[in-house]
Design an enzyme around this catalytic site. Structure first.
Site, PDB file in Angstrom:
ATOM      1  CG  HIS A  47      -0.316  -5.826   7.188  1.00 17.50           C
ATOM      2  ND1 HIS A  47      -1.439  -5.681   7.987  1.00 17.50           N
ATOM      3  CD2 HIS A  47      -0.341  -4.783   6.319  1.00 17.50           C
ATOM      4  CE1 HIS A  47      -2.101  -4.600   7.617  1.00 17.50           C
ATOM      5  NE2 HIS A  47      -1.464  -4.026   6.611  1.00 17.50           N
ATOM      6  CB  CYS A 105      -2.873  -9.406  12.735  1.00 17.90           C
ATOM      7  SG  CYS A 105      -3.747  -7.997  13.374  1.00 17.90           S
TER       8      CYS A 105
END
Length: 264
Positions: free
Chosen positions: A78, A133
């Site tokens: 992440h 991301c």
């Protein structure tokens, strides 16, 4: 000259609802590819990939390098953001990678990465590959390997781990990881998506992977000997973005760096 690499993959994020499925496979796939290219590879997976361990291993890579060495760092997991405390971010946020212990408030800021990579000796080549991301869709290539079903974004919203008081101090506009990563140091950054997009955690032929990692490794087998990072990037761009995976890979670095021979 030595060639060394660190591959990081984190699926398990205790204390959040953000577990992923393809990141360990990504890290192991990168390790296999780089090992086959002559790199000595260290891998950090899940609970081993704490913030302290990530800092230590990156620091070891840098500290043990000399002129002529080639270093590669891959990260699958992440991305997130925190309020900017130094005033160097236009959007008021520092972008960060999410270690396994982010549930305890442990994050690896773009500023932290730059501080580590700025220590490299002159003449040491550093390439970062980030499948996370950094927070339109055209059809390219094919998606015959992609399993049906919705993928999951590799973005961990600050509300899932940050205190409400800290979150309230930030601006409300969307942010992403890309802006900070471009300033993180190194010669080249290859990233899974644009600043305003998500990198997707999905599945191909029944096996979880990051979309960017899957197509990056798939296209390696199509390149001629001596191909450059720029040529590799163009090959990846035949597959992404697509209708089902609307993420646009990015490459950052000087013209000279873009034309380095792959993994040299």
């Amino acid at each position: 000259m030595s060639k060394r690499a660190l591959t990081i993959g984190i699926n398990d994020y205790p204390g959040t609802d953000g577990d992923l499925s393809g990141c360990i496979n990504d890290a192991q796939d990168w390790a296999a590819v780089l090992g086959g290219k002559g790199y000595a590879v260290t891998t950090l997976l899940d609970e081993a990939a704490t913030r302290e361990a990530m800092v230590d291993r990156i620091g070891d890579l840098i500290a043990g390098s000399v002129k002529g060495d080639s270093l590669i760092i891959t990260y699958s997991g992440h991305g997130t953001w925190v309020p900017d405390r130094s005033g160097d971010e236009a959007d008021g946020r520092d972008e960060a990678l999410c270690p396994h212990d982010i549930g305890d408030g442990q994050i690896l800021l773009d500023d932290d990465l730059r501080g580590l990579l700025d220590q490299r000796p002159a003449g040491v080549r550093v390439v970062l590959v980030s499948d996370s991301c950094h927070s339109g869709s055209v059809t390219r290539g094919d998606e015959v390997d992609l399993d049906p079903g919705l993928p999951r974004a590799r973005f961990l919203p600050p509300a899932s781990w940050m205190s409400l008081s800290a979150l309230a101090a930030t601006r409300s506009r969307p942010s992403a990881l890309m802006g900070g990563m471009t300033r993180a140091g190194g010669d080249l950054l290859l990233a899974g998506c644009r600043d305003t997009e998500f990198s997707w955690d999905t599945q191909f032929r029944g096996r979880p992977n990051g979309a960017f990692t899957y197509y990056a490794i798939k296209t390696l087998h199509t390149l001629l000997p001596g191909a450059s990072y720029q040529q590799w990037f163009r090959a990846i761009s035949h597959y992404l973005p697509s209708t089902r995976l609307p993420q646009t890979p990015q490459i950052f670095g000087s013209r000279t760096a873009r034309h380095f021979e792959l993994f040299s």
